[in-house]
Design a protein around this motif. Structure first.
Motif, PDB file in Angstrom:
ATOM      1  N   GLY A 193      26.164 -44.674 -16.358  1.00 12.87           N
ATOM      2  CA  GLY A 193      26.598 -45.799 -15.543  1.00 12.87           C
ATOM      3  C   GLY A 193      28.072 -45.770 -15.226  1.00 12.87           C
ATOM      4  N   THR A 194      28.870 -45.138 -16.104  1.00 12.55           N
ATOM      5  CA  THR A 194      30.323 -45.117 -15.932  1.00 12.55           C
ATOM      6  C   THR A 194      30.836 -43.752 -15.508  1.00 12.55           C
ATOM      7  OG1 THR A 194      30.535 -46.815 -17.649  1.00 12.55           O
ATOM      8  CG2 THR A 194      32.521 -45.572 -17.077  1.00 12.55           C
ATOM      9  N   ASN A 195      30.291 -42.698 -16.083  1.00 12.25           N
ATOM     10  CA  ASN A 195      30.778 -41.343 -15.822  1.00 12.25           C
ATOM     11  C   ASN A 195      29.640 -40.403 -15.474  1.00 12.25           C
ATOM     12  OD1 ASN A 195      33.684 -41.698 -16.643  1.00 12.25           O
ATOM     13  ND2 ASN A 195      32.726 -42.198 -18.591  1.00 12.25           N
ATOM     14  N   SER A 196      29.971 -39.359 -14.724  1.00  9.33           N
ATOM     15  CA  SER A 196      29.051 -38.268 -14.431  1.00  9.33           C
ATOM     16  C   SER A 196      29.630 -36.992 -15.014  1.00  9.33           C
ATOM     17  CB  SER A 196      28.853 -38.099 -12.922  1.00  9.33           C
ATOM     18  OG  SER A 196      28.213 -39.228 -12.361  1.00  9.33           O
ATOM     19  N   ARG A 197      28.780 -36.252 -15.707  1.00 13.10           N
ATOM     20  CA  ARG A 197      29.211 -35.008 -16.339  1.00 13.10           C
ATOM     21  C   ARG A 197      28.356 -33.886 -15.770  1.00 13.10           C
ATOM     22  NH1 ARG A 197      31.433 -34.137 -21.916  1.00 13.10           N
ATOM     23  NH2 ARG A 197      31.456 -36.389 -21.977  1.00 13.10           N
ATOM     24  N   LEU A 198      28.990 -32.836 -15.251  1.00 12.25           N
ATOM     25  CA  LEU A 198      28.278 -31.719 -14.644  1.00 12.25           C
ATOM     26  C   LEU A 198      28.709 -30.422 -15.300  1.00 12.25           C
ATOM     27  CD1 LEU A 198      28.644 -34.019 -12.285  1.00 12.25           C
ATOM     28  CD2 LEU A 198      27.760 -32.219 -10.805  1.00 12.25           C
ATOM     29  N   GLY A 199      27.806 -29.440 -15.262  1.00 15.39           N
ATOM     30  CA  GLY A 199      28.112 -28.144 -15.816  1.00 15.39           C
ATOM     31  C   GLY A 199      27.155 -27.100 -15.288  1.00 15.39           C
ATOM     32  N   LEU A 200      27.320 -25.877 -15.755  1.00 15.18           N
ATOM     33  CA  LEU A 200      26.463 -24.759 -15.380  1.00 15.18           C
ATOM     34  C   LEU A 200      25.851 -24.166 -16.644  1.00 15.18           C
ATOM     35  CD1 LEU A 200      28.785 -22.991 -12.761  1.00 15.18           C
ATOM     36  CD2 LEU A 200      26.848 -24.518 -12.282  1.00 15.18           C
ATOM     37  N   ALA A 201      24.616 -23.723 -16.519  1.00 19.65           N
ATOM     38  CA  ALA A 201      23.919 -23.104 -17.644  1.00 19.65           C
ATOM     39  C   ALA A 201      23.223 -21.849 -17.154  1.00 19.65           C
ATOM     40  CB  ALA A 201      22.903 -24.080 -18.251  1.00 19.65           C
ATOM     41  N   ARG A 202      22.975 -20.955 -18.078  1.00 24.42           N
ATOM     42  CA  ARG A 202      22.236 -19.738 -17.753  1.00 24.42           C
ATOM     43  C   ARG A 202      21.386 -19.346 -18.969  1.00 24.42           C
ATOM     44  NH1 ARG A 202      24.517 -14.666 -14.323  1.00 24.42           N
ATOM     45  NH2 ARG A 202      24.869 -16.451 -12.947  1.00 24.42           N
ATOM     46  N   ALA A 203      20.127 -19.040 -18.701  1.00 22.22           N
ATOM     47  CA  ALA A 203      19.185 -18.647 -19.757  1.00 22.22           C
ATOM     48  C   ALA A 203      19.124 -19.679 -20.872  1.00 22.22           C
ATOM     49  CB  ALA A 203      19.546 -17.273 -20.309  1.00 22.22           C
ATOM     50  N   GLY A 204      19.193 -20.962 -20.490  1.00 21.25           N
ATOM     51  CA  GLY A 204      19.067 -22.037 -21.459  1.00 21.25           C
ATOM     52  C   GLY A 204      20.326 -22.364 -22.232  1.00 21.25           C
ATOM     53  N   GLN A 205      21.434 -21.690 -21.941  1.00 19.44           N
ATOM     54  CA  GLN A 205      22.681 -21.899 -22.656  1.00 19.44           C
ATOM     55  C   GLN A 205      23.707 -22.567 -21.750  1.00 19.44           C
ATOM     56  OE1 GLN A 205      23.295 -21.225 -26.002  1.00 19.44           O
ATOM     57  NE2 GLN A 205      21.081 -20.851 -26.053  1.00 19.44           N
ATOM     58  N   LEU A 206      24.249 -23.683 -22.207  1.00 12.67           N
ATOM     59  CA  LEU A 206      25.274 -24.385 -21.439  1.00 12.67           C
ATOM     60  C   LEU A 206      26.601 -23.644 -21.530  1.00 12.67           C
ATOM     61  CD1 LEU A 206      26.221 -26.970 -19.888  1.00 12.67           C
ATOM     62  CD2 LEU A 206      26.745 -27.945 -22.128  1.00 12.67           C
ATOM     63  N   ASN A 207      27.236 -23.426 -20.387  1.00  9.23           N
ATOM     64  CA  ASN A 207      28.584 -22.861 -20.337  1.00  9.23           C
ATOM     65  C   ASN A 207      29.563 -24.022 -20.498  1.00  9.23           C
ATOM     66  OD1 ASN A 207      31.033 -21.713 -19.771  1.00  9.23           O
ATOM     67  ND2 ASN A 207      30.521 -21.035 -17.700  1.00  9.23           N
TER      68      ASN A 207
END
Length: 306
Positions: A12-26
């Motif tokens: 509701g307050t913040n949005s957090r984005l990222g990239l992952a590959r093969a099930g692992q978050l970078n």
């Protein structure tokens, strides 16, 4: 799947984005944005991707703090709407999946390590071979996400548990402490949420110390006594959830209410009640954890299997 998975956790307050590959978050790719600075999630998405033109997006999994149904979702406290088809077009036709944020935490709960969890109730033997778990979100609102692990995959049920009537055992505890004032609390979410905690504590202050006159010692005593009372309420609810869902793999609390409360001395009152015996032998012992990892929902999106 080759390429990067775009993962997002939209609160509701913040949005957090990222990239992952093969099930692992970078973790180096994770970036957080204040929602007040954007008119829509599309604007957040454009902003995030503008700095990552070399990202090879293969698909996207987006967790939303609100109900998800038929490929559509909306935030509960902001006029932001999400549609898998529309988002797919924005990403050049890549497939997009929407998850409720608790469902994303349920996906992550199977893989979170001890560095991401704070044990509240521990067991002598690990229950990791059990198939059922439960994520309990106590923050702006209240809800649960039942988790079932089958053949290496995580499945969940959609529920709206916070809006059911308050259980009789908890209503009785409230009535004994607050009398007629307790009648204003009729659902689980009205008691077990950030606003529920604040409303009950305000009632406690008014009835216990209506004129503190700056007496900080009195205020501290009132706060500590209330924390013990509220921890007892939460323990009673937790036992009800253990009976309802049989989450022998564990209960995982998410949100600031449980995290903050169970880091105070009131944790002892919670543990004492939760560990009491059940009349029904089928329940057994259930471990309880607080999720400490702020990126847990992103990790859940990373491992989600369509």
């Amino acid at each position: 799947m080759t390429g990067d998975r775009l993962v997002a956790d939209i609160g509701g307050t913040n949005s957090r984005l990222g990239l992952a590959r093969a099930g692992q978050l970078n973790t180096a790719s994770v970036e957080s944005f204040r929602n007040d600075d954007f008119a829509s999630f599309d604007d957040v998405l454009v902003r995030y991707l503008s700095d990552r033109e070399d990202a090879q997006i293969a698909d996207a999994v987006i967790a939303v703090a609100g109900p998800v149904h038929s490929g559509r979702a909306r935030l509960t406290n902001r006029d932001w709407h999400f549609d898998e088809t529309q988002l797919s077009r924005s990403l050049g036709g890549r497939p997009v999946s929407l998850l409720n944020d608790l469902a994303a935490l349920g996906q992550a709960s199977v893989f979170l390590g001890l560095d991401s969890l704070n044990p509240v109730v521990s067991l002598d033997e690990s229950p990791m071979d059990e198939a059922q778990a439960l994520v309990v979100g106590i923050g702006t609102g209240f809800n649960v996400s039942p988790v079932v692990i089958s053949k290496g995959r995580v499945a969940q049920l959609d529920v709206e548990y916070g809006h059911i009537c308050l259980p009789a055992d908890i209503a009785t505890e409230l009535s004994a402490r607050f009398g007629a004032h307790a009648s204003g609390f009729t659902t689980i979410e009205e008691v077990f949420s950030g606003r529920g905690y604040a409303a009950l504590y305000a009632l406690e202050q008014a009835m216990t110390a209506p004129e503190p006159d700056g007496d900080t010692a009195l205020q501290t005593r009132v706060e500590q006594e209330f924390q013990f009372f509220y921890a007892g309420l939460l323990a009673v609810l937790t036992r009800n959830l253990m009976l309802a869902f049989l989450p022998r793999r564990g209960i995982f609390f998410a949100g600031g209410v449980a995290r903050n409360l169970l880091s105070t001395p009131a944790k002892a009152a919670f543990v004492d009640i939760v560990q009491g015996p059940f009349a029904l032998n089928a329940v057994g012992a259930v471990p309880v954890h607080n999720i400490l990892d702020d990126a847990a929902a992103l990790k859940g999106c990373a491992v989600y299997a369509r």
